[in-house]
Write a protein that holds these residues in place. Structure first.
Motif, PDB file in Angstrom:
ATOM      1  N   THR A 147       0.681  -1.252   0.220  1.00 21.05           N
ATOM      2  CA  THR A 147      -0.209  -0.053   0.047  1.00 21.05           C
ATOM      3  C   THR A 147       0.684   1.243  -0.026  1.00 21.05           C
ATOM      4  N   VAL A 148       0.552   1.813  -1.348  1.00 18.61           N
ATOM      5  CA  VAL A 148       1.222   3.287  -1.430  1.00 18.61           C
ATOM      6  C   VAL A 148       1.078   4.496  -0.134  1.00 18.61           C
ATOM      7  N   ARG A 149       1.544   5.556  -0.327  1.00 17.30           N
ATOM      8  CA  ARG A 149       1.333   6.482   0.958  1.00 17.30           C
ATOM      9  C   ARG A 149       1.576   7.981  -0.692  1.00 17.30           C
ATOM     10  N   VAL A 150       0.668   8.649  -1.114  1.00 19.32           N
ATOM     11  CA  VAL A 150       0.933   9.427  -1.974  1.00 19.32           C
ATOM     12  C   VAL A 150       0.668  11.008  -1.293  1.00 19.32           C
ATOM     13  N   GLU A 151       1.709  11.977  -0.930  1.00 16.89           N
ATOM     14  CA  GLU A 151       1.304  12.940  -0.770  1.00 16.89           C
ATOM     15  C   GLU A 151       1.555  14.080  -1.575  1.00 16.89           C
ATOM     16  N   LEU A 152       0.480  15.124  -1.812  1.00 18.10           N
ATOM     17  CA  LEU A 152       0.676  16.196  -2.560  1.00 18.10           C
ATOM     18  C   LEU A 152       1.110  17.589  -1.895  1.00 18.10           C
ATOM     19  N   PHE A 153       2.240  18.248  -2.420  1.00 18.54           N
ATOM     20  CA  PHE A 153       1.952  19.385  -1.713  1.00 18.54           C
ATOM     21  C   PHE A 153       2.088  20.417  -3.043  1.00 18.54           C
ATOM     22  N   ASN A 176      -1.030  32.143 -11.582  1.00 16.72           N
ATOM     23  CA  ASN A 176      -2.394  32.477 -11.841  1.00 16.72           C
ATOM     24  C   ASN A 176      -3.398  32.312 -12.376  1.00 16.72           C
ATOM     25  N   LYS A 177      -2.308  31.776 -13.185  1.00 16.51           N
ATOM     26  CA  LYS A 177      -3.211  29.838 -13.921  1.00 16.51           C
ATOM     27  C   LYS A 177      -2.391  28.710 -13.969  1.00 16.51           C
ATOM     28  N   SER A 178      -1.781  28.278 -13.734  1.00 16.34           N
ATOM     29  CA  SER A 178      -0.572  27.311 -13.300  1.00 16.34           C
ATOM     30  C   SER A 178      -0.045  26.720 -11.472  1.00 16.34           C
ATOM     31  N   LEU A 179      -0.961  25.912 -11.358  1.00 14.38           N
ATOM     32  CA  LEU A 179      -0.162  25.161 -10.123  1.00 14.38           C
ATOM     33  C   LEU A 179       1.251  24.088 -10.318  1.00 14.38           C
ATOM     34  N   THR A 180       2.516  24.275  -9.383  1.00 14.68           N
ATOM     35  CA  THR A 180       3.400  23.134  -9.328  1.00 14.68           C
ATOM     36  C   THR A 180       2.765  22.126  -8.104  1.00 14.68           C
ATOM     37  N   LEU A 181       2.234  21.419  -8.467  1.00 18.66           N
ATOM     38  CA  LEU A 181       2.101  19.961  -7.002  1.00 18.66           C
ATOM     39  C   LEU A 181       3.553  19.218  -6.904  1.00 18.66           C
ATOM     40  N   GLY A 182       3.840  19.311  -6.021  1.00 21.41           N
ATOM     41  CA  GLY A 182       4.994  18.679  -5.835  1.00 21.41           C
ATOM     42  C   GLY A 182       4.685  17.554  -5.121  1.00 21.41           C
ATOM     43  N   HIS A 183       5.087  15.736  -5.928  1.00 16.89           N
ATOM     44  CA  HIS A 183       4.642  14.826  -5.130  1.00 16.89           C
ATOM     45  C   HIS A 183       5.562  13.769  -4.261  1.00 16.89           C
ATOM     46  N   ARG A 184       5.083  12.647  -3.086  1.00 19.12           N
ATOM     47  CA  ARG A 184       6.143  12.026  -2.896  1.00 19.12           C
ATOM     48  C   ARG A 184       5.406  10.714  -2.971  1.00 19.12           C
ATOM     49  N   ILE A 185       5.730   9.816  -3.582  1.00 20.68           N
ATOM     50  CA  ILE A 185       5.561   7.885  -3.232  1.00 20.68           C
ATOM     51  C   ILE A 185       6.010   7.283  -2.358  1.00 20.68           C
ATOM     52  N   LEU A 186       5.039   7.237  -0.992  1.00 17.38           N
ATOM     53  CA  LEU A 186       6.179   6.477   0.763  1.00 17.38           C
ATOM     54  C   LEU A 186       5.600   4.808   0.650  1.00 17.38           C
ATOM     55  N   SER A 187       5.926   4.092   1.387  1.00 16.85           N
ATOM     56  CA  SER A 187       4.846   2.882   1.690  1.00 16.85           C
ATOM     57  C   SER A 187       4.546   3.547   2.463  1.00 16.85           C
ATOM     58  N   ALA A 188       3.150   3.316   2.991  1.00 10.56           N
ATOM     59  CA  ALA A 188       2.192   3.292   3.604  1.00 10.56           C
ATOM     60  C   ALA A 188       1.966   2.926   5.109  1.00 10.56           C
ATOM     61  N   TYR A 240       9.099   6.342  -2.188  1.00 10.47           N
ATOM     62  CA  TYR A 240       9.458   5.240  -3.542  1.00 10.47           C
ATOM     63  C   TYR A 240       9.911   6.039  -4.717  1.00 10.47           C
ATOM     64  N   CYS A 241       8.941   7.313  -4.262  1.00  6.75           N
ATOM     65  CA  CYS A 241      10.012   7.970  -5.651  1.00  6.75           C
ATOM     66  C   CYS A 241       8.957   9.958  -5.572  1.00  6.75           C
ATOM     67  N   ASP A 242       9.694  11.221  -5.787  1.00  6.11           N
ATOM     68  CA  ASP A 242       8.961  12.103  -5.406  1.00  6.11           C
ATOM     69  C   ASP A 242       9.458  13.026  -7.067  1.00  6.11           C
ATOM     70  N   GLY A 243       9.033  14.231  -6.628  1.00  7.31           N
ATOM     71  CA  GLY A 243       9.051  14.911  -8.179  1.00  7.31           C
ATOM     72  C   GLY A 243       7.603  16.064  -8.311  1.00  7.31           C
ATOM     73  N   HIS A 244       7.812  16.124  -9.378  1.00  8.34           N
ATOM     74  CA  HIS A 244       6.744  17.453  -9.380  1.00  8.34           C
ATOM     75  C   HIS A 244       5.815  17.369 -10.376  1.00  8.34           C
ATOM     76  N   THR A 245       4.381  17.761 -10.486  1.00  6.46           N
ATOM     77  CA  THR A 245       4.199  18.194 -11.818  1.00  6.46           C
ATOM     78  C   THR A 245       3.124  19.440 -11.814  1.00  6.46           C
ATOM     79  N   VAL A 246       3.204  20.023 -13.051  1.00 11.78           N
ATOM     80  CA  VAL A 246       2.521  21.045 -13.852  1.00 11.78           C
ATOM     81  C   VAL A 246       1.345  21.368 -14.379  1.00 11.78           C
ATOM     82  N   LEU A 247       0.314  21.993 -13.768  1.00 17.29           N
ATOM     83  CA  LEU A 247      -1.143  22.331 -13.939  1.00 17.29           C
ATOM     84  C   LEU A 247      -1.575  23.840 -14.739  1.00 17.29           C
TER      85      LEU A 247
END
Length: 132
Positions: A72-78, A84-96, A103-110
């Motif tokens: 079971t993984v735990r996904v954290e978003l920050f 104004n028109k975009s959001l950069t969300l950091g993410h981490r996947i850990l063991s729950a 397991y991983c980290d990084g970010h997504t731009v929306l």
């Protein structure tokens, strides 16, 4: 690191595995996407409404270690950056079960866009949730 805005635990599915019995790299993106969508849905019913929705402009994933099954993984978003028109969300996947196992980290731009493909301001509910 910025404060976590959303956390969800997800079961690794058998179908997520590759030939080496690890979660396939693409599965990590699926876990991050599932967390993002659940977070948006918890903020507002119209996060992806008739007039505008988020699209992914970029994603970075740093694979730190393989995810085995069963797990079971735990996904954290920050929120790393709120524009104004975009959001950069950091993410981490850990063991729950063991938060020291990353397991991983990084970010997504929306970017929120209208049906014509033009960028529009972030929804107020998203901005408020990121403000803390």
């Amino acid at each position: 690191m910025n404060p976590v805005v959303y956390t969800v635990d997800l079961e690794v599915r058998w179908r997520d595995l590759d030939a080496f019995n690890h979660a396939n790299n693409a599965s990590y993106l699926g876990y991050i996407e599932e967390a993002r969508v659940r977070w948006f849905k918890s903020l507002s019913a119209d996060w992806a409404g008739e007039t505008a929705a988020p699209i992914m402009a970029a994603v970075q994933v740093n694979y730190r270690r393989p995810v085995n099954w069963p797990e079971t993984v735990r996904v954290e978003l920050f929120a790393e950056r709120v524009g104004n028109k975009s959001l950069t969300l950091g993410h981490r996947i850990l063991s729950a079960c063991d938060g020291d196992v990353l397991y991983c980290d990084g970010h997504t731009v929306l970017v929120w866009v209208d049906r014509g493909g033009q960028s529009v301001p972030l929804p107020d509910a998203v901005k408020a949730a990121c403000a803390g």
